[in-house]
Motif scaffolding. Sequence first.
Motif, short mmCIF file in Angstrom:
data_model
loop_
_atom_site.label_atom_id
_atom_site.label_comp_id
_atom_site.label_asym_id
_atom_site.label_seq_id
_atom_site.Cartn_x
_atom_site.Cartn_y
_atom_site.Cartn_z
N VAL A 86 0.85 -1.19 0.00
CA VAL A 86 0.00 0.00 0.00
C VAL A 86 0.88 1.24 0.00
O VAL A 86 1.84 1.34 0.77
CB VAL A 86 -0.92 0.02 1.25
CG1 VAL A 86 -1.88 1.20 1.19
CG2 VAL A 86 -1.69 -1.30 1.37
N SER A 87 0.56 2.21 -0.86
CA SER A 87 1.33 3.45 -0.93
C SER A 87 0.96 4.36 0.23
O SER A 87 0.00 4.13 0.96
CB SER A 87 1.06 4.16 -2.26
OG SER A 87 -0.21 4.81 -2.23
N SER A 88 1.71 5.44 0.38
CA SER A 88 1.45 6.39 1.46
C SER A 88 0.09 7.07 1.30
O SER A 88 -0.44 7.62 2.26
CB SER A 88 2.56 7.45 1.50
OG SER A 88 2.57 8.21 0.30
N LYS A 89 -0.45 7.06 0.09
CA LYS A 89 -1.76 7.67 -0.17
C LYS A 89 -2.90 6.67 -0.01
O LYS A 89 -4.06 6.99 -0.27
CB LYS A 89 -1.78 8.29 -1.56
CG LYS A 89 -0.79 9.43 -1.72
CD LYS A 89 -0.83 10.02 -3.13
CE LYS A 89 0.17 11.16 -3.28
NZ LYS A 89 0.19 11.71 -4.66
N GLY A 90 -2.58 5.46 0.40
CA GLY A 90 -3.60 4.45 0.62
C GLY A 90 -3.97 3.66 -0.62
O GLY A 90 -4.94 2.90 -0.59
N ARG A 91 -3.19 3.79 -1.69
CA ARG A 91 -3.48 3.04 -2.91
C ARG A 91 -2.84 1.66 -2.83
O ARG A 91 -1.64 1.54 -2.53
CB ARG A 91 -2.95 3.80 -4.12
CG ARG A 91 -3.35 3.20 -5.45
CD ARG A 91 -3.20 4.23 -6.57
NE ARG A 91 -1.82 4.68 -6.66
CZ ARG A 91 -0.95 4.21 -7.57
NH1 ARG A 91 -1.32 3.27 -8.42
NH2 ARG A 91 0.28 4.67 -7.62
N ILE A 92 -3.64 0.62 -3.07
CA ILE A 92 -3.13 -0.75 -3.06
C ILE A 92 -2.51 -1.02 -4.42
O ILE A 92 -3.20 -0.96 -5.45
CB ILE A 92 -4.26 -1.75 -2.77
CG1 ILE A 92 -4.99 -1.38 -1.47
CG2 ILE A 92 -3.70 -3.17 -2.67
CD1 ILE A 92 -6.27 -2.16 -1.24
N ILE A 93 -1.22 -1.32 -4.44
CA ILE A 93 -0.52 -1.44 -5.73
C ILE A 93 -0.09 -2.87 -6.05
O ILE A 93 0.38 -3.15 -7.15
CB ILE A 93 0.67 -0.48 -5.79
CG1 ILE A 93 1.69 -0.76 -4.68
CG2 ILE A 93 0.21 0.97 -5.69
CD1 ILE A 93 2.79 -1.68 -5.09
N GLY A 94 -0.29 -3.79 -5.12
CA GLY A 94 0.10 -5.16 -5.39
C GLY A 94 -0.05 -6.03 -4.14
O GLY A 94 -0.58 -5.58 -3.12
N ALA A 95 0.42 -7.27 -4.24
CA ALA A 95 0.25 -8.20 -3.12
C ALA A 95 1.34 -9.26 -3.13
O ALA A 95 1.96 -9.54 -4.16
CB ALA A 95 -1.12 -8.86 -3.19
N SER A 96 1.54 -9.84 -1.96
CA SER A 96 2.49 -10.93 -1.78
C SER A 96 1.88 -11.93 -0.81
O SER A 96 0.71 -11.83 -0.43
CB SER A 96 3.81 -10.38 -1.24
OG SER A 96 4.83 -11.35 -1.26
#
Length: 380
Positions: free
Chosen positions: A207-217
Amino acid sequence: MNRFQLPADGLFVGRIWSPEAGGPSVVTVRDGVVYDITSKTAPTVRDICEMDDPAAHVRKAETRPVGRLEEIAANAGDINKPRFLAPCDLQAIKACGVTFASSMVERVIEEKAAGDPKKALDIRARVGDAIGSSLKNIKAGSEEAARVKKALVDEGLWSQYLEVGIGPDAEVFSKAQVLSAVGPGAEVGLHPISQWNNPEPEIVLAVSSKGRIIGASLGNDVNLRDVEGRSALLLGKAKDNNGSCAIGPMIRLFDQGFTLDDIRQAELDLTVTGEDGYELKGHSSMKEISRDPEDLVAQTLGRHHQYPDGLVLFLGTLFAPNQDRDVPGEGFTHKIGDVVTIASPRLGSLTNIVRLSTECAEWSFGVASFMRNLSARNLI
């Protein structure tokens, strides 16, 4: 031992330890080859996660081949060769607990048993079925959940775990310190005081600092059932120890072929293999989570709490082991040398070996060391 696998498709970003650089490098994988994509523009995974289009950056990044994926994956534990690390770096490491009804029942049992596995079977028989059937299809925070809460309070079955399981507020805690998570093939640690513990196979969001989910592990939120069961105030001791947090194998970035909806449908398989030949199979299905991943992120990060370097967030697990390993009625607990593999078709597999935290390699490369290393490499 196969340290990890990646699906044939997908865009991945992660980290390796570079003996040549004396520190970590950012990498991606293309056609089975690991490429170093570290640059002054993006010297950290954190920097990539903060970009408007992380996937585009990784696709177009200038690359330097490091070696074949299987060769580097086999180097775990060899300090003289490139080896995979946890794919996050400067992000905070947070976790959500009690996000699945079935595992919530086990948390209630841990609490009622006060960390004593001998009492678990009797308590499970008395309250487990009743609580599980009452909560199976309830949405956390709903009016129906509030009615069930009142009924359980009236019956004397209310618990702090039920509060976060079906109440309006999710449990969010700090799982580990920045840079302390271990990666694929590494040893995961159990605090020596614990005698009742288990792995927790989970999806981990980037999750980015702006709250955007950009991927997963994938992640293993190593769980000390007896320590937390004695008192919820021991959560920090139960969760944050040397080697108690594994993430990997890499972060799969969201793009046109992989989105948050794939995470909502994800299926995770767990295998524990002991040196004594014991084998445990487990499963967790994101379809049964009681809180949507976006809700969990919103409860973690927002105007109420900022994370300037972003975060990785464990989403909790459906898996709760009650299969007896040795003593009838005492359920499962780890033994030293257990090999734990967590796998999901779209994310690959993560394998770690169980040791005591006091026997795992000491964590010594912190933020100060990281900054000095990047500076010496003229990357910052």
